[in-house]
Design a protein around this motif. Structure first.
Motif, mmCIF file in Angstrom:
data_model
loop_
_atom_site.group_PDB
_atom_site.id
_atom_site.type_symbol
_atom_site.label_atom_id
_atom_site.label_comp_id
_atom_site.label_asym_id
_atom_site.label_seq_id
_atom_site.Cartn_x
_atom_site.Cartn_y
_atom_site.Cartn_z
ATOM 1 N N LYS A 173 0.842 -1.204 0.000
ATOM 2 C CA LYS A 173 0.000 0.000 0.000
ATOM 3 C C LYS A 173 0.872 1.248 0.000
ATOM 4 C CE LYS A 173 -3.831 2.258 2.338
ATOM 5 N NZ LYS A 173 -4.675 2.296 1.151
ATOM 6 N N ARG A 174 1.938 1.236 0.812
ATOM 7 C CA ARG A 174 2.849 2.378 0.816
ATOM 8 C C ARG A 174 3.548 2.508 -0.537
ATOM 9 N NH1 ARG A 174 5.704 2.661 6.814
ATOM 10 N NH2 ARG A 174 3.774 2.988 7.969
ATOM 11 N N ALA A 175 3.899 1.370 -1.123
ATOM 12 C CA ALA A 175 4.533 1.407 -2.440
ATOM 13 C C ALA A 175 3.599 2.014 -3.480
ATOM 14 C CB ALA A 175 4.951 -0.003 -2.852
ATOM 15 N N ARG A 176 2.309 1.674 -3.411
ATOM 16 C CA ARG A 176 1.348 2.238 -4.363
ATOM 17 C C ARG A 176 1.301 3.761 -4.247
ATOM 18 N NH1 ARG A 176 -2.442 -1.750 -2.706
ATOM 19 N NH2 ARG A 176 -3.803 -0.103 -1.918
ATOM 20 N N ASN A 177 1.354 4.256 -3.019
ATOM 21 C CA ASN A 177 1.364 5.707 -2.834
ATOM 22 C C ASN A 177 2.599 6.328 -3.483
ATOM 23 O OD1 ASN A 177 -1.027 5.641 -1.359
ATOM 24 N ND2 ASN A 177 0.020 5.465 0.611
ATOM 25 N N MET A 178 3.744 5.662 -3.345
ATOM 26 C CA MET A 178 4.986 6.176 -3.924
ATOM 27 C C MET A 178 4.965 6.090 -5.446
ATOM 28 S SD MET A 178 7.815 4.648 -1.239
ATOM 29 C CE MET A 178 9.158 5.593 -1.971
ATOM 30 N N LEU A 179 4.296 5.096 -5.990
ATOM 31 C CA LEU A 179 4.246 4.919 -7.438
ATOM 32 C C LEU A 179 3.537 6.064 -8.154
ATOM 33 C CD1 LEU A 179 3.495 1.096 -7.661
ATOM 34 C CD2 LEU A 179 5.478 2.244 -8.668
ATOM 35 N N THR A 180 2.752 6.833 -7.443
ATOM 36 C CA THR A 180 2.054 7.962 -8.071
ATOM 37 C C THR A 180 3.000 9.137 -8.312
ATOM 38 O OG1 THR A 180 1.338 8.866 -5.928
ATOM 39 C CG2 THR A 180 -0.145 7.301 -7.023
ATOM 40 N N HIS A 181 4.222 9.073 -7.783
ATOM 41 C CA HIS A 181 5.216 10.138 -7.988
ATOM 42 C C HIS A 181 6.114 9.758 -9.166
ATOM 43 C CE1 HIS A 181 4.157 12.183 -4.236
ATOM 44 N NE2 HIS A 181 4.061 10.982 -3.697
ATOM 45 N N PRO A 182 5.995 10.446 -10.299
ATOM 46 C CA PRO A 182 6.732 10.029 -11.496
ATOM 47 C C PRO A 182 8.241 10.125 -11.363
ATOM 48 C CG PRO A 182 5.682 12.170 -11.826
ATOM 49 C CD PRO A 182 5.150 11.629 -10.537
ATOM 50 N N GLY A 183 8.740 10.895 -10.413
ATOM 51 C CA GLY A 183 10.182 11.037 -10.271
ATOM 52 C C GLY A 183 10.863 9.868 -9.590
ATOM 53 N N LEU A 184 10.090 8.937 -9.044
ATOM 54 C CA LEU A 184 10.661 7.796 -8.332
ATOM 55 C C LEU A 184 10.698 6.580 -9.245
ATOM 56 C CD1 LEU A 184 8.832 8.134 -4.892
ATOM 57 C CD2 LEU A 184 11.198 8.748 -5.406
ATOM 58 N N THR A 185 11.851 5.936 -9.337
ATOM 59 C CA THR A 185 11.948 4.713 -10.121
ATOM 60 C C THR A 185 11.475 3.531 -9.287
ATOM 61 O OG1 THR A 185 14.183 4.145 -9.399
ATOM 62 C CG2 THR A 185 13.973 5.643 -11.278
ATOM 63 N N LEU A 186 11.194 2.422 -9.951
ATOM 64 C CA LEU A 186 10.789 1.219 -9.222
ATOM 65 C C LEU A 186 11.889 0.743 -8.301
ATOM 66 C CD1 LEU A 186 8.840 -0.874 -11.889
ATOM 67 C CD2 LEU A 186 8.010 0.867 -10.306
ATOM 68 N N SER A 187 13.142 0.907 -8.715
ATOM 69 C CA SER A 187 14.255 0.506 -7.852
ATOM 70 C C SER A 187 14.303 1.361 -6.593
ATOM 71 C CB SER A 187 15.582 0.607 -8.617
ATOM 72 O OG SER A 187 15.598 -0.290 -9.698
ATOM 73 N N ASP A 188 14.043 2.661 -6.738
ATOM 74 C CA ASP A 188 13.992 3.550 -5.568
ATOM 75 C C ASP A 188 12.896 3.095 -4.603
ATOM 76 O OD1 ASP A 188 15.965 5.183 -6.645
ATOM 77 O OD2 ASP A 188 14.511 6.520 -7.614
ATOM 78 N N ILE A 189 11.718 2.820 -5.154
ATOM 79 C CA ILE A 189 10.572 2.431 -4.329
ATOM 80 C C ILE A 189 10.818 1.077 -3.673
ATOM 81 C CG2 ILE A 189 8.110 1.867 -4.393
ATOM 82 C CD1 ILE A 189 7.901 3.879 -6.755
ATOM 83 N N ALA A 190 11.365 0.143 -4.428
ATOM 84 C CA ALA A 190 11.646 -1.185 -3.873
ATOM 85 C C ALA A 190 12.583 -1.072 -2.679
ATOM 86 C CB ALA A 190 12.266 -2.075 -4.947
#
Length: 233
Positions: A172-189
């Motif tokens: 759920k927290r990852a989904r919130n972060m995914l809405t920010h286009p400046g963050l890569t999947l590696s950053d979020i992971a």
């Protein structure tokens, strides 16, 4: 749970700086109001606390304003079901004041599972823990229970294992972060405690039924971060 642990859990929640003042007030009011039917004879301090909460709600989003107005109306025209009405409005206000990821609905569970004090402590612990630190061991330690007892309690609350339940919170927290286009999947992971981009993608698909890339596309997130993610894959 021994009474001393109950007191410690409640004190820990009240002192948790990661929960807003309004969220703590909602949780305290839930404890004091209860959901049963019966004569409504509140103390003056209880009414003052409701006034404080309503004033806060009336300054928030349209949803909060609606909840504040309903709460004020319920207090102005009390009846045998007033406690139950206020309990429901407080439950909705818990999500409104402190965000859905505080799992306000967890407070409304009945039957086998966590005690009320444990539910409150769980909310405080989740609010104050980085996503990568949301582990069954950490939760068990925060509640002062064994891993076995925690597993039984969480299963009674949610029907899931603590590991699976906490994974849902991390996603759920990852989904919130995914809405920010400046963050890569590696950053979020990395921020959400996954060992790799691939590990994150597998877990995300397991919980949501789609990959993070597909979820971003579905949500219409601009493609800059997705292109950087693709270049790293």
């Amino acid at each position: 749970m021994p009474s001393s642990r109950l007191r410690r859990s409640q004190e820990n929640l009240k002192g948790n700086a990661n929960l807003s003042r309004e969220a703590r007030l909602v949780l305290e009011l839930l404890e004091r109001v209860g959901g049963e039917r019966g004569e409504w004879l509140p103390e003056k301090t209880l009414l003052r606390d409701f006034d404080t909460l309503i004033d806060h709600l009336m300054q928030g989003s349209p949803q909060c304003v609606s909840l504040g107005a309903l709460m004020r109306n319920a207090l102005a025209a009390t009846h045998a079901g007033t406690r139950g009405v206020l309990h429901g409005l407080l439950m909705a206000s818990a999500a409104c004041t402190d965000g859905a990821d505080r799992l306000a609905l967890l407070l409304d569970r009945r039957g086998p599972g966590l005690s009320t004090a444990q539910r409150l402590s769980t909310l405080g612990w989740i609010a104050g823990s980085p996503a990568q630190s949301l582990t069954p061991s950490g939760l068990a330690q925060a509640l002062g229970v064994s891993r076995q007892n925690l597993a039984r309690a969480i299963s009674g609350e949610t029907g899931e294992t603590p590991k699976r339940w906490l994974l849902r919170i991390r996603i759920k927290r990852a989904r919130n972060m995914l809405t920010h286009p400046g963050l890569t999947l590696s950053d979020i992971a990395r921020t959400c405690g996954f060992s790799s981009h691939a590990h994150f993608s597998r877990a995300f698909r397991d919980i949501t039924g789609m990959t993070p890339q597909r979820w971003r596309k579905w949500r219409g997130v601009p493609g800059a971060a997705r292109r950087r993610d693709s270049s790293r894959s």
